[in-house]
Motif scaffolding. Sequence first.
Motif, short mmCIF file in Angstrom:
data_model
loop_
_atom_site.label_atom_id
_atom_site.label_comp_id
_atom_site.label_asym_id
_atom_site.label_seq_id
_atom_site.Cartn_x
_atom_site.Cartn_y
_atom_site.Cartn_z
N GLN A 44 94.99 84.09 145.91
CA GLN A 44 95.89 85.10 145.64
C GLN A 44 97.30 83.69 145.80
O GLN A 44 98.26 84.55 145.25
N SER A 45 97.07 82.86 146.40
CA SER A 45 98.32 82.09 147.03
C SER A 45 98.90 81.67 144.95
O SER A 45 100.09 81.09 144.76
N ALA A 46 97.54 81.04 145.03
CA ALA A 46 97.75 79.88 143.13
C ALA A 46 99.13 80.98 142.00
O ALA A 46 99.41 80.79 142.09
N CYS A 47 98.13 82.23 142.22
CA CYS A 47 98.25 83.17 141.34
C CYS A 47 100.07 83.82 142.03
O CYS A 47 101.10 83.78 140.71
N GLU A 48 100.47 83.90 142.82
CA GLU A 48 101.87 84.76 143.58
C GLU A 48 102.50 83.06 142.92
O GLU A 48 103.69 83.40 142.25
N ALA A 49 102.22 82.06 143.86
CA ALA A 49 102.66 80.63 142.96
C ALA A 49 102.77 80.45 141.44
O ALA A 49 103.88 80.45 140.96
N LEU A 50 102.46 80.81 140.59
CA LEU A 50 102.60 80.79 139.09
C LEU A 50 103.78 81.26 138.33
O LEU A 50 104.06 81.80 137.82
N TYR A 51 103.61 83.17 139.32
CA TYR A 51 103.90 84.04 139.10
C TYR A 51 105.59 84.02 138.95
O TYR A 51 106.31 84.10 137.99
N LYS A 52 105.86 83.48 140.36
CA LYS A 52 107.25 83.25 140.85
C LYS A 52 107.53 81.99 140.29
O LYS A 52 108.97 82.19 139.20
N PHE A 53 106.68 81.12 139.28
CA PHE A 53 107.56 79.61 138.52
C PHE A 53 107.15 80.72 137.45
O PHE A 53 108.56 80.18 136.70
N ALA A 54 106.25 81.41 136.27
CA ALA A 54 106.29 82.25 134.88
C ALA A 54 107.68 82.60 135.45
O ALA A 54 108.14 82.36 134.46
N GLU A 55 108.21 83.59 136.42
CA GLU A 55 109.33 84.63 135.90
C GLU A 55 110.54 83.89 135.70
O GLU A 55 111.36 84.61 135.23
N LYS A 56 110.28 82.32 136.22
CA LYS A 56 112.45 81.68 135.91
C LYS A 56 112.65 81.79 135.27
O LYS A 56 113.91 81.72 134.41
N CYS A 57 111.71 81.17 133.64
CA CYS A 57 111.86 80.85 132.36
C CYS A 57 111.05 80.78 131.41
O CYS A 57 110.15 80.41 131.83
N ASP A 58 111.45 80.66 130.20
CA ASP A 58 110.48 81.17 129.05
C ASP A 58 109.65 79.00 129.23
O ASP A 58 108.86 79.29 128.53
N GLU A 59 110.51 78.15 129.49
CA GLU A 59 109.81 77.32 128.89
C GLU A 59 108.61 76.88 130.28
O GLU A 59 107.84 76.21 130.03
N ASN A 60 109.04 77.75 131.53
CA ASN A 60 107.74 77.26 133.03
C ASN A 60 106.61 78.17 132.16
O ASN A 60 105.49 77.64 132.39
N ARG A 61 106.75 79.33 131.44
CA ARG A 61 105.28 80.04 130.92
C ARG A 61 104.88 79.20 129.87
O ARG A 61 104.20 79.61 129.39
N GLN A 62 106.05 78.30 128.82
CA GLN A 62 104.94 77.77 128.10
C GLN A 62 104.51 77.01 128.35
O GLN A 62 103.28 76.01 128.19
N GLU A 63 105.01 75.64 129.63
CA GLU A 63 104.57 74.79 130.34
C GLU A 63 102.97 74.84 130.81
O GLU A 63 102.25 74.55 131.01
N LEU A 64 103.03 76.22 131.67
CA LEU A 64 101.91 77.27 132.24
C LEU A 64 101.03 77.18 131.34
O LEU A 64 99.19 77.10 131.18
N LEU A 65 100.89 77.65 129.34
CA LEU A 65 99.78 77.67 128.55
C LEU A 65 99.68 76.45 127.99
O LEU A 65 98.88 76.36 128.06
N ASN A 66 100.25 75.49 128.60
CA ASN A 66 99.98 74.04 128.13
C ASN A 66 98.88 73.50 128.98
O ASN A 66 98.34 72.57 128.76
N LEU A 67 99.42 73.84 130.86
CA LEU A 67 98.57 73.66 131.21
C LEU A 67 96.83 73.83 131.28
O LEU A 67 95.92 74.33 131.97
N GLY A 68 96.89 74.94 130.36
CA GLY A 68 95.56 75.59 130.47
C GLY A 68 95.44 76.91 131.28
O GLY A 68 94.44 77.45 132.09
N ALA A 69 96.21 77.32 131.78
CA ALA A 69 96.02 78.58 133.20
C ALA A 69 96.30 79.50 132.53
O ALA A 69 95.69 81.14 132.79
N LEU A 70 96.41 79.93 131.26
CA LEU A 70 95.46 81.38 130.35
C LEU A 70 94.92 81.52 130.19
O LEU A 70 94.37 82.88 130.99
#
Length: 833
Positions: A44-70
């Motif tokens: 729950q906490s991890a998904c919430e934290a990643l959501y807040k991180f992804a919401e900030k900017c498109d670069e963060n979404r790309q970084e999460l993709l690169n980290l294998g989060a998808l």
Amino acid sequence: MGVKKKAKEPETPAKDEFDPLDIVSKKPHTVVLMLDSPEEHVLQSACEALYKFAEKCDENRQELLNLGALELLLKQVLSEDKVVRRNATMCLGTMAQNANVKKELRKLSCIQPLVTLLGPDEDVLCHEFASLALSSMAAEFSCKVEIFEQGGLEPIIKLLSSTDCDVQKNSVEAISLLVQDYHSRSAIREMNGLQPLLALLDSEYAIIQQLALESLIQITLDADNRGALRDLEGLEKLVEFVGNKEYEDLHVQALQVLSNCLQDVESMQLIQTSGGLQKLLAFAAESTIPEVQQHAAKAIALAAKNGENRKIFHEQECEKTLITLLATDNPGVQASASLALAVMSENLSSRDVVGKLDGIPQLINLLNNDNPDVKEGATLALANITTANNTNCGDVVDKGGVEPLITLLNDAKQLVQANAAVCLTNLATEESWRSEIQQRGVVPALVQALQSNAAIVQSKAGIAVAAFVCDADSRNEFRAEGGLPRLVELLRSGNDDVRRSVAWAVLQCGNDLPTATEICRLGGLDVLGEISLSSSRQSGFAKAAMECLLDSNLPAKYALTGSLSSNNIIQDGFYDCGPIRPDSRFLTLEELSSQPTDAHRPIILVNSKNPERKTPSPVLAPKEPEKSPERLAKGSKSSKDLKNKSKITREREEQKQKEEEAALSEVSATQQEEVPTWQPPTDEVLHGYIEEVRNTIQPLSSSSEQIVALASFVSDKMGGPVDRESLSTFSYELPIGQLKVELNSNIIPIGKIQTGIFYHRALLFKALADRIALSCSLVRGEYNRAWNEVMLCDEAQDGQPKFPPKTYIVDLMHLPGRLMSTDSPEASLYQRL
């Protein structure tokens, strides 16, 4: 003193328990690793934290993709824990806005899990972010199809009625993309999706209204959907929406929906009955927003393509609204209004109305506009307005439309050129207008227009050439401007319309002997011959053009068709080179004269020019016409009298005067010309024949007497009668061979032939008959056979001619002067071996 109690010792933890650990992570990589945790509160906490991180900017979404989060997140959206499922969906929906994330999601088969999250049991946030992810994915065509196939359309439609504005926005956006595919467009009606879309037009959020309208634009491309929208009173709602000034920024989209709907006559009748059409036209005229006016005109143009709709628009005085829009300064509005007028002008009554409302001067003014779309619309409108409407044609001429139209024949835009050519062709129906347009330089402009590479321009310019190059002066100008080579070249076009229109132009030019001769020299006759042999390219236009050229070039006609009708009058310079195949090139007499003498069939020449007239005599030069008192009076008339003359009368007098001056200058130029390097030999004997026939045979009282006398005359000059049995021994080839040697040429004047058979005698008979106006035809058969056909009426008992006349073949060989009915056995024997 009391005994001190011992402190309670802590319990020893179980050996199989992990001591709780509070972790503070500052790197997303660590949190991504936590997505594999089996503990729900960690997820729950991890998904919430990643959501807040992804919401900030498109670069963060790309970084999460690169980290294998998808892939890990996609696994968690199916979690049994409601909070984990919600937070993972929020993170996934946010990440899906990244282009690279969308590509990866397509590979991971994410559609089905996302569709599952739209179910009624999920909370609002799941709906919001699952629909956000699907709307992002729906931008790709393959995903549109997959969403539809996975049953995603129906739950998305249900979410349109959600009380959450974000869910509504994401859902309607997804629908606006899905209905671009015809499967979804058809299914949305069956899934009752139209009503909630119409309801969204009342939303307080402009973006939701806009997306609903964009969805309806696509949906109303389907006729069944338009019918369903009518049943839901959607037209009234759209008209009301357009009339609301609060929604001015969305009026364009609403007009596009109405434009689609008004293609149906039922919709048009409904909106007319309810008074909505009148409101719509008034709104278009009164609006101050150019883009709205432009799309209103486009809506009218689209709907008016239907004939019944044009009638309804006409009843509502739609032309007045469009002419009002022409007066704006916005090029987009002017272009759209012009195109709408062009469509409306397909209605005969609308053409009259446009002329009466002074729409023509406004359209003429637009011809000088710098905007190419405006010029295209204005020329198309003028072309349609002037079709079969002499009143409007006269207005275009009188209001100064001719010169800009001629200029636009060479515009950079192809459709402008084509429209201008059509309009000018319409104006050419009246002789006085045609003459005025010719004087303003339309012929050189048409020659330039023919150089276009666009088939539409070539076709319309070809028809215009046929309309304007219809007299000797214009044909001379067209020839001098170099238009004939291009005309012949376009006969080879692979486009049917181009070939037909150019053939029509050749037909008009072919009525002039010099022009027809030049066309033949350029190979036009050969091309038309090729077309006549083609099963796919032949047409009535090409056939008529070829016949016209052949009628102006009788040697070619006789060589190719083996027949000259009674209307084909043999003139000096005619020659018989024998039959040639349709696919062979026809050679001129000068070309044949340059060939060495051979043993083949000779070329028989008819050229009776009086040898005394070889040198131009001053007597032959036309004298300047003497001025009669009437002419002198005309010359002394005051300018006031000239003004009182009708325009046509003045033009005719000016044209006559020009023709007289041209004739004088032509004679002068002819006298100054150098003697050509090659002249066909003069036939003094034939000249004597003609004089003798005119003196002895022409005065005879009846045609039958003339025919019999002429037949005997021809037979006597060509060796006399020959019995059928003696034909094989009748020697004519040796004398002709001797003539070829004597003249050192393959060309033999017909008067020099004193021993001739069928085809010699038939040609001489035709040449002499034409000089005394005795009607006859010339037909070539096989094996050196040829004969003449004449039309004669039998005499009734009262001595009057009996109609209809019958066709007879004239015997020139066996019993000279015998007339044989064409269907008789003796005629058949005469025509064949």
